[in-house]
Design a protein around this motif. Structure first.
Motif, short mmCIF file in Angstrom:
data_model
loop_
_atom_site.label_atom_id
_atom_site.label_comp_id
_atom_site.label_asym_id
_atom_site.label_seq_id
_atom_site.Cartn_x
_atom_site.Cartn_y
_atom_site.Cartn_z
N GLN A 189 10.99 42.40 132.66
CA GLN A 189 10.92 41.28 133.61
C GLN A 189 12.23 40.49 133.62
O GLN A 189 12.69 40.04 134.67
N ASN A 190 12.85 40.34 132.47
CA ASN A 190 14.11 39.63 132.36
C ASN A 190 15.20 40.32 133.17
O ASN A 190 15.98 39.68 133.89
N ALA A 191 15.24 41.66 133.08
CA ALA A 191 16.22 42.43 133.84
C ALA A 191 15.97 42.31 135.34
O ALA A 191 16.90 42.18 136.15
N ILE A 192 14.69 42.34 135.71
CA ILE A 192 14.33 42.21 137.13
C ILE A 192 14.76 40.84 137.66
O ILE A 192 15.31 40.73 138.76
N GLU A 193 14.50 39.79 136.87
CA GLU A 193 14.87 38.43 137.28
C GLU A 193 16.38 38.31 137.45
O GLU A 193 16.86 37.64 138.38
N ARG A 194 17.14 38.92 136.57
CA ARG A 194 18.61 38.87 136.67
C ARG A 194 19.06 39.48 137.99
O ARG A 194 19.95 38.97 138.67
N CYS A 195 18.47 40.60 138.32
CA CYS A 195 18.84 41.31 139.55
C CYS A 195 18.43 40.49 140.77
O CYS A 195 19.21 40.30 141.70
N LEU A 206 20.09 47.49 138.44
CA LEU A 206 18.92 47.16 137.60
C LEU A 206 18.69 48.23 136.55
O LEU A 206 18.51 47.93 135.35
N ASN A 207 18.71 49.48 136.97
CA ASN A 207 18.50 50.58 136.04
C ASN A 207 19.60 50.63 134.98
O ASN A 207 19.36 50.98 133.83
N GLY A 208 20.82 50.25 135.39
CA GLY A 208 21.95 50.24 134.46
C GLY A 208 21.74 49.25 133.32
O GLY A 208 22.06 49.52 132.17
N ILE A 209 21.19 48.07 133.66
CA ILE A 209 20.90 47.06 132.63
C ILE A 209 19.89 47.59 131.63
O ILE A 209 20.09 47.54 130.42
N LEU A 210 18.79 48.14 132.16
CA LEU A 210 17.72 48.63 131.29
C LEU A 210 18.15 49.85 130.49
O LEU A 210 17.78 50.00 129.32
N GLU A 211 18.93 50.72 131.11
CA GLU A 211 19.39 51.91 130.40
C GLU A 211 20.33 51.53 129.26
O GLU A 211 20.27 52.12 128.17
N ARG A 212 21.19 50.54 129.50
CA ARG A 212 22.10 50.09 128.45
C ARG A 212 21.32 49.49 127.29
O ARG A 212 21.60 49.76 126.13
N TRP A 213 20.32 48.67 127.61
CA TRP A 213 19.48 48.09 126.56
C TRP A 213 18.72 49.17 125.81
O TRP A 213 18.58 49.11 124.59
N SER A 214 18.23 50.16 126.54
CA SER A 214 17.47 51.24 125.91
C SER A 214 18.33 52.01 124.92
O SER A 214 17.90 52.33 123.80
N LYS A 215 19.57 52.32 125.32
CA LYS A 215 20.48 53.07 124.45
C LYS A 215 20.83 52.27 123.19
O LYS A 215 21.12 52.85 122.14
N LYS A 216 20.82 50.94 123.32
CA LYS A 216 21.14 50.08 122.18
C LYS A 216 19.90 49.74 121.35
O LYS A 216 19.97 49.00 120.38
N GLY A 217 18.75 50.30 121.75
CA GLY A 217 17.51 50.07 121.00
C GLY A 217 16.92 48.69 121.21
O GLY A 217 16.13 48.21 120.39
N ILE A 218 17.27 48.03 122.31
CA ILE A 218 16.78 46.68 122.58
C ILE A 218 15.38 46.75 123.19
O ILE A 218 15.18 47.40 124.22
N LYS A 219 14.42 46.08 122.55
CA LYS A 219 13.04 46.12 123.02
C LYS A 219 12.39 44.74 123.14
O LYS A 219 11.31 44.62 123.69
N THR A 220 13.03 43.72 122.58
CA THR A 220 12.46 42.37 122.61
C THR A 220 13.43 41.38 123.23
O THR A 220 14.63 41.64 123.31
N LEU A 221 12.90 40.22 123.66
CA LEU A 221 13.75 39.19 124.24
C LEU A 221 14.73 38.62 123.22
O LEU A 221 15.83 38.22 123.57
N GLU A 222 14.32 38.60 121.96
CA GLU A 222 15.21 38.13 120.91
C GLU A 222 16.44 39.03 120.82
O GLU A 222 17.58 38.56 120.66
#
Length: 259
Positions: A189-195, A206-222
């Motif tokens: 939702q945070n990525a969607i709001e940014r877009c 949008l997909n680029g933001i989420l893909e970058r976070w996914s590759k970095k293992g980011i799963k939480t807002l923290e």
């Protein structure tokens, strides 16, 4: 072990017959651990309605995810998959370019003590016939399972309304960051709001933001907040470095004009 340590630790289920029964006990350690990971993922499949019209459950687990979880090379992952496939415990169904393969595992109530549906019946010799049956399932039904997922769809629904320019395939991909990559819904939702807030009508952004976070293992807002802060610090460092270089250049020019 302290009681808090017990509460804060999660555990995998490991079927005992993998160690005790023929021919499964002859599997390599990586193949056994791979089966354990897939066995554990059944709950997520049921939650996300990842099953076909025959009630057969499938999982999503990419080679990259296996490599990370098992700390090994892709060659080792391919070898482990082959071992499980040859013995009749795994079937992998391709879905096409840029789509993760669907993984079906075999197991019975008698052998595992769990209510896991059979994907393969009989012996290893029947693998080819069963695979054709799985591949022959109505793909329209399979491909819409994630999109029809009430849990993810209802949770992301309001946010996704702001991106009404996304087509069905793109919407499904965004949902998969929750269902497959394991991101918290509020992260997506945070990525969607940014877009949306930037009025950027571009799926790749949008997909680029989420893909970058996914590759970095980011799963939480923290983790998102920490990544933002690290990015801000890196940008600040670059600007300061650039400023210092310019100052040095100007100082050198003034100094040189005195000669």
């Amino acid at each position: 072990m302290h009681i808090n340590e017990v509460k804060n630790n999660a555990f995998y289920q490991f079927p005992q017959w993998l160690l005790k029964e023929e021919p499964y006990k002859n599997l390599g350690d990586k193949a056994k651990l791979m089966y354990m990971l897939l066995f554990d993922r059944r709950t997520l499949s049921i939650k996300n309605k990842w099953y076909d019209d025959d009630g057969q459950i499938y999982m999503y687990f990419t080679n990259e995810q296996f490599m990370k979880e098992l700390n090994c090379s892709e060659k080792t992952i391919i070898k482990a998959k082959k071992e499980l496939s040859q013995i009749g415990l795994l079937k992998e169904v391709r879905q096409g370019i840029n789509r993760p393969n669907r993984l079906y595992i075999n197991g019975t109530v008698e052998s595992t003590g769990q209510d896991l549906k059979k994907v393969q019946h009989g012996t290893v010799e029947s693998t080819g016939q069963d695979l054709k049956k799985v591949q022959g399932i109505n793909t329209n039904i399979i491909n819409t399972n994630i999109s029809n997922n009430k849990y993810i769809n209802s949770s992301l629904g309001n946010s996704l309304k702001r991106l009404n320019w996304l087509d069905e395939i793109q919407t499904q991909r965004i949902m998969e960051y929750v269902g497959i990559d394991g991101m918290n819904i509020d992260v997506v939702q945070n990525a969607i709001e940014r877009c949306a807030n930037s009025n950027i009508r571009n799926f790749n952004y949008l997909n680029g933001i989420l893909e970058r976070w996914s590759k970095k293992g980011i799963k939480t807002l923290e983790q998102v907040a920490k990544d933002d802060e690290e990015h801000k610090q890196a940008e600040s460092f670059k600007k300061q470095s650039w400023k210092n270089k310019n100052d040095d250049f100007v100082g050198f020019g003034i100094q040189g004009s005195g000669y």
